[in-house]
Design an enzyme around this catalytic site. Structure first.
Site, PDB file in Angstrom:
ATOM      1  N   THR A  20       0.790  -1.226   0.000  1.00  0.00           N
ATOM      2  CA  THR A  20       0.000   0.000   0.000  1.00  0.00           C
ATOM      3  C   THR A  20       0.827   1.283   0.000  1.00  0.00           C
ATOM      4  OG1 THR A  20      -1.476   1.298   1.427  1.00  0.00           O
ATOM      5  CG2 THR A  20      -0.169  -0.371   2.514  1.00  0.00           C
ATOM      6  N   GLU A  77       0.208   3.593   1.809  1.00  0.00           N
ATOM      7  CA  GLU A  77       0.300   4.038   3.205  1.00  0.00           C
ATOM      8  C   GLU A  77       1.717   3.845   3.752  1.00  0.00           C
ATOM      9  OE1 GLU A  77      -2.197   5.445   5.453  1.00  0.00           O
ATOM     10  OE2 GLU A  77      -3.011   5.889   3.485  1.00  0.00           O
ATOM     11  N   TYR A 105      -1.797   0.410  10.893  1.00  0.00           N
ATOM     12  CA  TYR A 105      -2.032  -0.314   9.635  1.00  0.00           C
ATOM     13  C   TYR A 105      -0.772  -0.298   8.778  1.00  0.00           C
ATOM     14  CZ  TYR A 105      -3.693  -0.955   4.787  1.00  0.00           C
ATOM     15  OH  TYR A 105      -3.846  -1.361   3.479  1.00  0.00           O
ATOM     16  N   LYS A 135       1.678  -3.308   7.521  1.00  0.00           N
ATOM     17  CA  LYS A 135       1.883  -3.573   6.092  1.00  0.00           C
ATOM     18  C   LYS A 135       3.365  -3.466   5.708  1.00  0.00           C
ATOM     19  CE  LYS A 135      -2.168  -4.349   3.989  1.00  0.00           C
ATOM     20  NZ  LYS A 135      -2.441  -5.409   3.009  1.00  0.00           N
TER      21      LYS A 135
HETATM   22  P1  NAP Z   1     -11.525  -4.930   1.832  1.00  0.00           P
HETATM   23  O1  NAP Z   1     -12.645  -4.659   0.906  1.00  0.00           O
HETATM   24  O2  NAP Z   1     -11.550  -4.378   3.205  1.00  0.00           O
HETATM   25  O3  NAP Z   1     -11.378  -6.526   1.932  1.00  0.00           O
HETATM   26  C1  NAP Z   1     -10.573  -7.124   2.907  1.00  0.00           C
HETATM   27  C2  NAP Z   1     -10.732  -8.633   2.809  1.00  0.00           C
HETATM   28  O4  NAP Z   1      -9.889  -9.240   3.810  1.00  0.00           O
HETATM   29  C3  NAP Z   1     -12.141  -9.140   3.074  1.00  0.00           C
HETATM   30  O5  NAP Z   1     -12.413 -10.181   2.171  1.00  0.00           O
HETATM   31  C4  NAP Z   1     -12.062  -9.681   4.494  1.00  0.00           C
HETATM   32  O6  NAP Z   1     -12.980 -10.716   4.761  1.00  0.00           O
HETATM   33  C5  NAP Z   1     -10.642 -10.254   4.470  1.00  0.00           C
HETATM   34  N1  NAP Z   1     -10.108 -10.488   5.805  1.00  0.00           N
HETATM   35  C6  NAP Z   1      -9.949  -9.622   6.824  1.00  0.00           C
HETATM   36  N2  NAP Z   1      -9.397 -10.222   7.879  1.00  0.00           N
HETATM   37  C7  NAP Z   1      -9.182 -11.515   7.529  1.00  0.00           C
HETATM   38  C8  NAP Z   1      -8.635 -12.651   8.191  1.00  0.00           C
HETATM   39  N3  NAP Z   1      -8.215 -12.591   9.450  1.00  0.00           N
HETATM   40  N4  NAP Z   1      -8.566 -13.824   7.533  1.00  0.00           N
HETATM   41  C9  NAP Z   1      -9.018 -13.916   6.251  1.00  0.00           C
HETATM   42  N5  NAP Z   1      -9.562 -12.887   5.571  1.00  0.00           N
HETATM   43  C10 NAP Z   1      -9.637 -11.698   6.204  1.00  0.00           C
HETATM   44  O7  NAP Z   1     -10.147  -4.484   1.168  1.00  0.00           O
HETATM   45  P2  NAP Z   1      -9.796  -4.088  -0.346  1.00  0.00           P
HETATM   46  O8  NAP Z   1     -10.056  -2.640  -0.535  1.00  0.00           O
HETATM   47  O9  NAP Z   1     -10.376  -5.083  -1.261  1.00  0.00           O
HETATM   48  O10 NAP Z   1      -8.200  -4.246  -0.327  1.00  0.00           O
HETATM   49  C11 NAP Z   1      -7.576  -5.489  -0.617  1.00  0.00           C
HETATM   50  C12 NAP Z   1      -6.162  -5.472  -0.051  1.00  0.00           C
HETATM   51  O11 NAP Z   1      -5.433  -4.416  -0.629  1.00  0.00           O
HETATM   52  C13 NAP Z   1      -6.054  -5.272   1.454  1.00  0.00           C
HETATM   53  O12 NAP Z   1      -4.964  -6.025   1.895  1.00  0.00           O
HETATM   54  C14 NAP Z   1      -5.765  -3.788   1.604  1.00  0.00           C
HETATM   55  O13 NAP Z   1      -5.083  -3.563   2.811  1.00  0.00           O
HETATM   56  C15 NAP Z   1      -4.903  -3.562   0.392  1.00  0.00           C
HETATM   57  N6  NAP Z   1      -4.947  -2.221  -0.192  1.00  0.00           N
HETATM   58  C16 NAP Z   1      -6.130  -1.647  -0.530  1.00  0.00           C
HETATM   59  C17 NAP Z   1      -6.136  -0.399  -1.145  1.00  0.00           C
HETATM   60  C18 NAP Z   1      -7.421   0.259  -1.567  1.00  0.00           C
HETATM   61  O14 NAP Z   1      -7.385   1.466  -1.845  1.00  0.00           O
HETATM   62  N7  NAP Z   1      -8.529  -0.462  -1.674  1.00  0.00           N
HETATM   63  C19 NAP Z   1      -4.914   0.239  -1.439  1.00  0.00           C
HETATM   64  C20 NAP Z   1      -3.721  -0.406  -1.097  1.00  0.00           C
HETATM   65  C21 NAP Z   1      -3.747  -1.639  -0.495  1.00  0.00           C
HETATM   66  P3  NAP Z   1     -14.446 -10.460   5.413  1.00  0.00           P
HETATM   67  O15 NAP Z   1     -15.373 -10.225   4.251  1.00  0.00           O
HETATM   68  O16 NAP Z   1     -14.705 -11.733   6.126  1.00  0.00           O
HETATM   69  O17 NAP Z   1     -14.319  -9.271   6.309  1.00  0.00           O
HETATM   70  O1  F7E Z   2      -9.249   7.944   3.934  1.00  0.00           O
HETATM   71  C1  F7E Z   2      -9.648  11.411   5.061  1.00  0.00           C
HETATM   72  C2  F7E Z   2      -8.761  10.482   5.883  1.00  0.00           C
HETATM   73  O2  F7E Z   2     -10.323   5.896   4.872  1.00  0.00           O
HETATM   74  C3  F7E Z   2      -8.701   8.778   2.937  1.00  0.00           C
HETATM   75  C4  F7E Z   2      -7.439   1.876   2.484  1.00  0.00           C
HETATM   76  O3  F7E Z   2      -7.969   1.177   1.384  1.00  0.00           O
HETATM   77  O4  F7E Z   2      -6.265   3.414   1.081  1.00  0.00           O
HETATM   78  C5  F7E Z   2      -7.237   3.315   2.105  1.00  0.00           C
HETATM   79  O5  F7E Z   2      -6.835   4.037   3.257  1.00  0.00           O
HETATM   80  C6  F7E Z   2      -8.411  10.164   3.519  1.00  0.00           C
HETATM   81  C7  F7E Z   2      -7.687  10.139   4.864  1.00  0.00           C
HETATM   82  O6  F7E Z   2      -8.624   5.711   2.999  1.00  0.00           O
HETATM   83  C8  F7E Z   2     -13.014  11.121   6.353  1.00  0.00           C
HETATM   84  O7  F7E Z   2      -8.279  11.143   7.040  1.00  0.00           O
HETATM   85  C9  F7E Z   2     -11.665  12.713   5.787  1.00  0.00           C
HETATM   86  O8  F7E Z   2      -6.696  11.147   4.886  1.00  0.00           O
HETATM   87  O9  F7E Z   2     -10.852   6.576   2.497  1.00  0.00           O
HETATM   88  P1  F7E Z   2      -9.856   6.493   3.585  1.00  0.00           P
HETATM   89  P2  F7E Z   2      -7.101   5.600   3.449  1.00  0.00           P
HETATM   90  O10 F7E Z   2      -6.911   5.911   4.871  1.00  0.00           O
HETATM   91  O11 F7E Z   2      -6.307   6.376   2.467  1.00  0.00           O
HETATM   92  C10 F7E Z   2      -4.972   2.903   1.425  1.00  0.00           C
HETATM   93  C11 F7E Z   2      -4.057   3.040   0.230  1.00  0.00           C
HETATM   94  C12 F7E Z   2      -5.008   1.539   1.996  1.00  0.00           C
HETATM   95  O12 F7E Z   2      -4.064   0.767   1.873  1.00  0.00           O
HETATM   96  C13 F7E Z   2      -6.130   1.230   2.931  1.00  0.00           C
HETATM   97  O13 F7E Z   2      -6.345  -0.183   3.002  1.00  0.00           O
HETATM   98  O14 F7E Z   2      -9.671  10.795   3.779  1.00  0.00           O
HETATM   99  N1  F7E Z   2     -11.021  11.542   5.564  1.00  0.00           N
HETATM  100  N2  F7E Z   2     -12.875  12.486   6.270  1.00  0.00           N
HETATM  101  C14 F7E Z   2     -11.845  10.532   5.906  1.00  0.00           C
HETATM  102  N3  F7E Z   2     -11.681   9.198   5.845  1.00  0.00           N
HETATM  103  C15 F7E Z   2     -12.718   8.418   6.248  1.00  0.00           C
HETATM  104  N4  F7E Z   2     -12.602   7.072   6.166  1.00  0.00           N
HETATM  105  N5  F7E Z   2     -13.879   8.963   6.717  1.00  0.00           N
HETATM  106  C16 F7E Z   2     -14.085  10.309   6.792  1.00  0.00           C
HETATM  107  O15 F7E Z   2     -15.142  10.775   7.215  1.00  0.00           O
END
Ligand code: NAP
Ligand code: F7E
Length: 368
Positions: A128, A130, A152, A156
């Site tokens: 990520t 992050e 987090y 990671k």
């Molecule tokens: P998501 O929608 O939150 O999905 C997370 C998945 O992980 C769900 O299927 C959840 O299952 C499963 N999970 C959580 N804890 C688990 C455990 N202990 N054992 C087995 N499965 C478990 O996340 P996403 O947005 O698809 O992201 C996919 C991956 O990419 C994650 O690793 C996230 O950290 C990473 N990532 C996401 C973003 C983004 O912007 N979306 C960016 C960078 C990296 P349940 O349905 O049972 O909860």
């Molecule tokens: O926040 C700000 C918050 O929760 C984005 C995950 O998929 O991407 C995701 O993490 C920004 C932050 O995503 C609210 O403070 C303002 O600066 O949508 P987010 P995230 O934290 O960037 C990364 C790449 C991952 O890897 C993670 O798995 O938006 N923000 N107001 C808010 N955020 C939330 N959630 N809610 C608010 O009301």
């Protein structure tokens, strides 16, 4: 040889799109699901029952379950997408986050070794942006120093390094995709983009009064999840195991996202004030909303440490993987999400109306 993929996190946003993508490429797809009290897997419900799609119980916190599934499925590719993926939640549950997002990666790698598949199975790790956290350079590329800035991100970072370690120590084909934020109509409802698009749809349809957000000035490089899963696959088809930044190369603020989302929902916002006092006021749109404050800032959504300047440089992925980061623009992404939520909210509103009418008819004895 037929390709067999195992996806952890198959029920998540990315897991569901990746399953569809791999099935369309002729893969046999296996997903790991965990037992939960509500067995409703909305994002993959349409795939269940397909002949090449199989689900297995397991948990990233339980190495025995992983060894069992990996040994049974004998995957040629593993996509480790499972994680506690919410940054704000990681401040409330730091130990659980570390167990799944850090040690969980180690458990997957060890399961592959325990099953003797380290020479035949390629592994993708969902890393990520992050990791860049309190950023030391903009835009960020594969050589930018990491500075994780949440529990987090720290977890990671372990995942990233243990994958690199196993690649070098055991010559395994395992790599990390350093993905910047990617969103979609399947995004979890508490991530900021989806929270905004749902609220814009509800406010436009008279079902919500106001939206409360945290830091409106936070900057992100937002892409479309459907485009990003292709890249996960491309990373594993590369000649050698390497890490890649996946991003659009374009940056926007949370404020801008809100502005465009409300615009697509037929509401024009004007932001006034600063910091905690900033407000989004309706300046054009439905008569009953004009002049009203629709967006306010709340301390509840601020984080102890926040990452505020993410901006990715996808040059390497473009050059080496031939990936196109501009397939879906920011404006198109916002539109896709708002249109989907407008339809979802309208359907929910209609169902609610039917329930209300039925209750009234029952009360009046019109239906029995
Ligand atoms: P998501 O929608 O939150 O999905 C997370 C998945 O992980 C769900 O299927 C959840 O299952 C499963 N999970 C959580 N804890 C688990 C455990 N202990 N054992 C087995 N499965 C478990 O996340 P996403 O947005 O698809 O992201 C996919 C991956 O990419 C994650 O690793 C996230 O950290 C990473 N990532 C996401 C973003 C983004 O912007 N979306 C960016 C960078 C990296 P349940 O349905 O049972 O909860
Ligand atoms: O926040 C700000 C918050 O929760 C984005 C995950 O998929 O991407 C995701 O993490 C920004 C932050 O995503 C609210 O403070 C303002 O600066 O949508 P987010 P995230 O934290 O960037 C990364 C790449 C991952 O890897 C993670 O798995 O938006 N923000 N107001 C808010 N955020 C939330 N959630 N809610 C608010 O009301």
């Amino acid at each position: 040889m037929s390709k067999v993929a195992l996806i952890t996190g198959v029920t998540g946003q990315d897991g569901s799109y990746l399953s569809e993508f791999l099935l369309s490429k002729g893969y046999e797809v296996h997903g790991i699901i965990r037992r939960s009290s509500v067995d409703f897997r909305e994002r993959i419900a349409h795939l269940e029952g397909q002949p090449n799609f199989h689900l297995h119980f397991g948990d990233l916190g339980d190495s025995m379950s992983l060894v069992k599934v990996v040994g049974k499925v004998k995957p040629t590719e593993i996509y480790n997408l499972a994680a506690q993926s919410h940054v704000q939640v990681s401040f409330d549950s730091p130990e659980f986050t570390a167990d799944v997002d850090a040690t969980g990666v180690l458990r997957v790698l060890e399961a592959v070794r325990a099953c003797g598949l380290e020479k035949t199975c390629r592994i993708y790790q969902a890393s990520t942006s992050e990791l860049y956290g309190k950023v030391e350079e903009v835009p960020q590329n594969e050589n930018t120093p990491f500075h994780p800035y949440s529990p987090y991100a720290v977890a990671k970072l372990y995942g990233f390094w243990i994958v690199k370690e196993y690649r070098e120590a055991y010559n395994m084909f395992c790599c990390s995709g350093i993905l910047f934020n990617h969103e979609s109509e399947r995004r979890g409802e508490t991530f900021v983009t989806r929270k905004i698009t749902l609220a814009a749809a509800r406010i436009a349809q008279g079902l919500q009064d106001k939206l409360y957000l945290g830091n409106l000035s936070s900057l992100r490089d937002w892409g479309y999840a459907k485009d990003y899963v292709e890249c996960m696959w491309l990373i594993l088809q590369n000649d050698k195991p390497e890490d890649f930044v996946i991003a659009t190369g374009v940056q926007h603020s949370v404020r801008e996202f809100a502005y465009y989302a409300f615009k697509h929902a037929g509401i024009e916002l004007k932001f006034e004030g600063e910091g905690m006092n900033e407000k989004g006021i309706c300046v054009a749109g439905p008569e009953e909303l004009v002049g009203k404050v629709l967006v306010e800032v709340s301390e509840d959504f601020y984080r102890p440490t926040d990452v505020v300047n993410l901006w990715g440089d996808p040059t390497k992925a473009k050059a080496k993987l031939g990936w196109n980061p501009s397939k879906t623009s920011f404006e198109e992404l916002v539109k896709i999400m708002v249109e989907s939520d407008m339809a979802k909210v309208a359907a929910e509103g209609a169902a609610q109306k039917v329930r209300m009418n039925l209750a009234e008819y029952l009360e009046k004895g019109i239906v029995k």
